[in-house]
Structure formats: C-alpha cells, structure tokens
Write a protein that holds these residues in place. Sequence first.
Motif, PDB file in Angstrom:
ATOM      1  N   THR A  82      36.325  39.623  41.430  1.00 30.57           N
ATOM      2  CA  THR A  82      36.330  38.637  42.509  1.00 30.57           C
ATOM      3  C   THR A  82      35.883  37.284  41.980  1.00 30.57           C
ATOM      4  O   THR A  82      34.955  37.210  41.172  1.00 30.57           O
ATOM      5  N   ILE A  83      36.559  36.226  42.442  1.00 32.45           N
ATOM      6  CA  ILE A  83      36.069  34.869  42.184  1.00 32.45           C
ATOM      7  C   ILE A  83      35.397  34.383  43.468  1.00 32.45           C
ATOM      8  O   ILE A  83      36.018  34.352  44.529  1.00 32.45           O
ATOM      9  N   GLU A 100      42.042  43.385  43.466  1.00 29.40           N
ATOM     10  CA  GLU A 100      41.565  44.717  43.845  1.00 29.40           C
ATOM     11  C   GLU A 100      41.862  45.713  42.735  1.00 29.40           C
ATOM     12  O   GLU A 100      42.962  45.729  42.182  1.00 29.40           O
ATOM     13  N   LYS A 101      40.906  46.548  42.430  1.00 24.45           N
ATOM     14  CA  LYS A 101      41.077  47.619  41.435  1.00 24.45           C
ATOM     15  C   LYS A 101      41.838  47.136  40.196  1.00 24.45           C
ATOM     16  O   LYS A 101      42.847  47.697  39.805  1.00 24.45           O
ATOM     17  N   CYS A 112      39.751  56.582  45.675  1.00 21.78           N
ATOM     18  CA  CYS A 112      38.570  56.705  44.816  1.00 21.78           C
ATOM     19  C   CYS A 112      38.926  56.465  43.348  1.00 21.78           C
ATOM     20  O   CYS A 112      38.178  56.821  42.460  1.00 21.78           O
ATOM     21  N   GLY A 113      40.098  55.850  43.128  1.00 20.62           N
ATOM     22  CA  GLY A 113      40.579  55.753  41.749  1.00 20.62           C
ATOM     23  C   GLY A 113      39.992  54.629  40.921  1.00 20.62           C
ATOM     24  O   GLY A 113      40.330  54.481  39.763  1.00 20.62           O
ATOM     25  N   GLY A 114      39.112  53.795  41.506  1.00 19.20           N
ATOM     26  CA  GLY A 114      38.604  52.641  40.773  1.00 19.20           C
ATOM     27  C   GLY A 114      37.756  53.040  39.577  1.00 19.20           C
ATOM     28  O   GLY A 114      37.015  54.016  39.614  1.00 19.20           O
ATOM     29  N   GLN A 143      46.519  32.472  39.734  1.00 17.49           N
ATOM     30  CA  GLN A 143      47.665  33.379  39.878  1.00 17.49           C
ATOM     31  C   GLN A 143      47.252  34.709  40.482  1.00 17.49           C
ATOM     32  O   GLN A 143      46.212  35.273  40.126  1.00 17.49           O
ATOM     33  N   LYS A 144      48.120  35.206  41.363  1.00 17.35           N
ATOM     34  CA  LYS A 144      47.805  36.423  42.104  1.00 17.35           C
ATOM     35  C   LYS A 144      47.809  37.658  41.213  1.00 17.35           C
ATOM     36  O   LYS A 144      46.953  38.524  41.340  1.00 17.35           O
ATOM     37  N   ASP A 145      48.783  37.748  40.320  1.00 14.07           N
ATOM     38  CA  ASP A 145      48.898  38.953  39.489  1.00 14.07           C
ATOM     39  C   ASP A 145      48.389  38.687  38.079  1.00 14.07           C
ATOM     40  O   ASP A 145      48.330  37.539  37.641  1.00 14.07           O
TER      41      ASP A 145
END
Length: 358
Positions: A82-83, A100-101, A112-114, A143-145
């Motif tokens: 997170t920024i 996310e993740k 629960c895969g994180g 950038q999003k990705d």
Amino acid sequence: RWRPLPAAALQPPDVFATGSWDNEDNRISIWSVGDLGNAGLNGEYHGEPHLLCDIQHNGDVMDMQFLDQERIVVASSTGTVTIFRHHQNNQTLSANHRWEKAHYHVDQDTSCGGAACTGVVCNNPEIVTVGEDGRINLFRADQKDAVRTIDNADSSTLHAVTFLRTTEILTVNSIGQLKIWDLRQQRNEPSQIFSLAGDRVPLHCVDRHPNQQHIVATGGQDGMLSIWDIRQGTMPVSLLNAHEAEMWEVHFHPSDPDHLFTCSEDGSLWHWDTSTNVSEKPSFLHQGGRSTAYLSHSTINQSVVSAWLSNDPTKDRMEITNLIPNQTLSVNSLDVLGPCLVYGTDAEAIYVNRQLFA
C-alpha cells in the motif's frame, strides 16, 4: 523511518513514520519530534514525540519506505503493498494506492492465499517488493499493474531487497544467498549469486553503501555482520562478530557511510565507526561498552579503497558502540538521517536520539 528532507534542507529531520505488528489493529503513524525538551548528556531526547496522525493497516507491517516527502510504501504480512499519503496541510493519512496480494502462495484469488511481503525498496517512481513466496515485483507508483514480476525468483523466502543502481537490485534469502537481478533483462534468473560458505544462515537484512555501489552489508540469523564487495568473488570480504541473536536491520549512514548501524533480537543497537583516527576522537556516546576491533581483510589492490574494504592494518581500526547499554527486548528496526537515529523495540516503545555525533 525518517521522512526524507528536501534537498536544500539544513535542519535535522523532524518527522518519522512507524508501523506496528502483532496487534489486533495495526497502524501506520506519523510523528513529529518537535522541539520539546532538551537532549540529555547522552544525546537521549527527553521531549515526547508528538503523534501527528495515524491510519489503520491490514496485517502486520513487515517493512516500509518513504517514496517521497508525502508518500510511504508499506509491505504487509497479508501480501498487499500500500502507498499511504501524508497530507501535511491537515495532518491526515490516506491510502493512495494498493496492490492487493502482490505476494501469494497458491493464487491471488483465494481468500487465505496471501504470502507476507517481507521487503520493499523505492527509487521514485519505482518500487520493488519481495516476499515469502520467493517472488519479486517491480511497481511504478502511478501504474495499477506490476511493471514486471519474477514469479519463481527464489525457492526460499526473500527477506530483503535493495537497489544497486537504477536497473539492478540485490535480494537476500533464507538460505544465506545474495542475488543480483538486472531488471533490463527479460530472463528470470539472477545475473550473479553470492553466498556465505556452506552455512546457509538465513539473511534478514541488506543495505548498500550510498556512494560505492559495490559495497553491501548484510545481517542474518546468527547476528554476524557481513561486508561484501560484489566485484570480487562470491564470498564476503569481512565477517564481523556482531550480535548474539538475529540481526533485524543494517543501515549505512546515508551521508556519512563510514558509520553503520545494526540492531538485533538480543536488544542491542550497534554503531560501527570506520572513520580514520578513531583513537584520537572523543567517544560520541558516554554510555555503553566501546571496543576497537581489528578486522582481517582479503587483499585488494586498489588505490582508493573504502574503509569497509581496507587492507591496510593501520586503518583497520573500528570503533563499535552499543547505543543501548542495558538492553532487554528485541530492537526490531532503526533508521538514521543526519544526526538523528530512531528505533523501535518489542517494549512497544519508540526511541529518538538526536545527537548521534555530539
């Protein structure tokens, strides 16, 4: 982590960020040192840091770094990166962007895969993260990705990462290896691998010398401080007996890299000083044990050699000061900028020392 100072700033740093872990409700907090109180004889600062603002954070804060003077990038045990933006006009924090993740064990979509994101390093606008999943991500703040992901960069946990130069990063892992990655290469293999001989001691932290990019310091589970010259061989140049337990962080002083700082699970925080003529200098701190260590070095034929790689025995003096003489609980993290040191411990306390070089 100290908030970086503007390039022309003359005053010492006055704002720092902290992240918590192992709480029901973890938080990112921004503090002001303020001018309250006076420094005591030992450089200990007696005013209370003042909480400017805080915000809830999902998961344990594993690592964080300022991207610029307003934004801070935070690595979470949930695998999310997170920024957060610090709004200085009204002293609030907000989540500016979230991946996310970014790190995950099975696939990104399972609840629960994180996998914990263990390390983050920034070179604005670029952000590199590493994790328990052995994955390396390259993000750009706008950038999003992910710009690039190396999925199976490592079969073991990656604990920390640093930039060597703008296109190269160095990671350390849980089996005692350093790996250099060239982000211009499309290959998903490291360009170089270094390792501690035969020991496979997990490495927890790494920092690069700010002026000499080939000099790297690492620390790990056995508390040893290792100094590496990544131009020479695949083994460390120096192995220094440091702490009695895991070393959690190592930092070269950003503007005075003859000084290095390490902290440990054993409750100590050591200041390593390789600046010349140590014997003629007054001690910086009138507390804690001080010892002068003699280092053995492999011979390096160079006209200009950093003190960290020196092979001239007269220069091999190093002053080591424990900045926390009556230690008890683990010192989990530290940051140093100008004359100021900030560190956090398992006593759930934050300490500020504003006169490192008094």
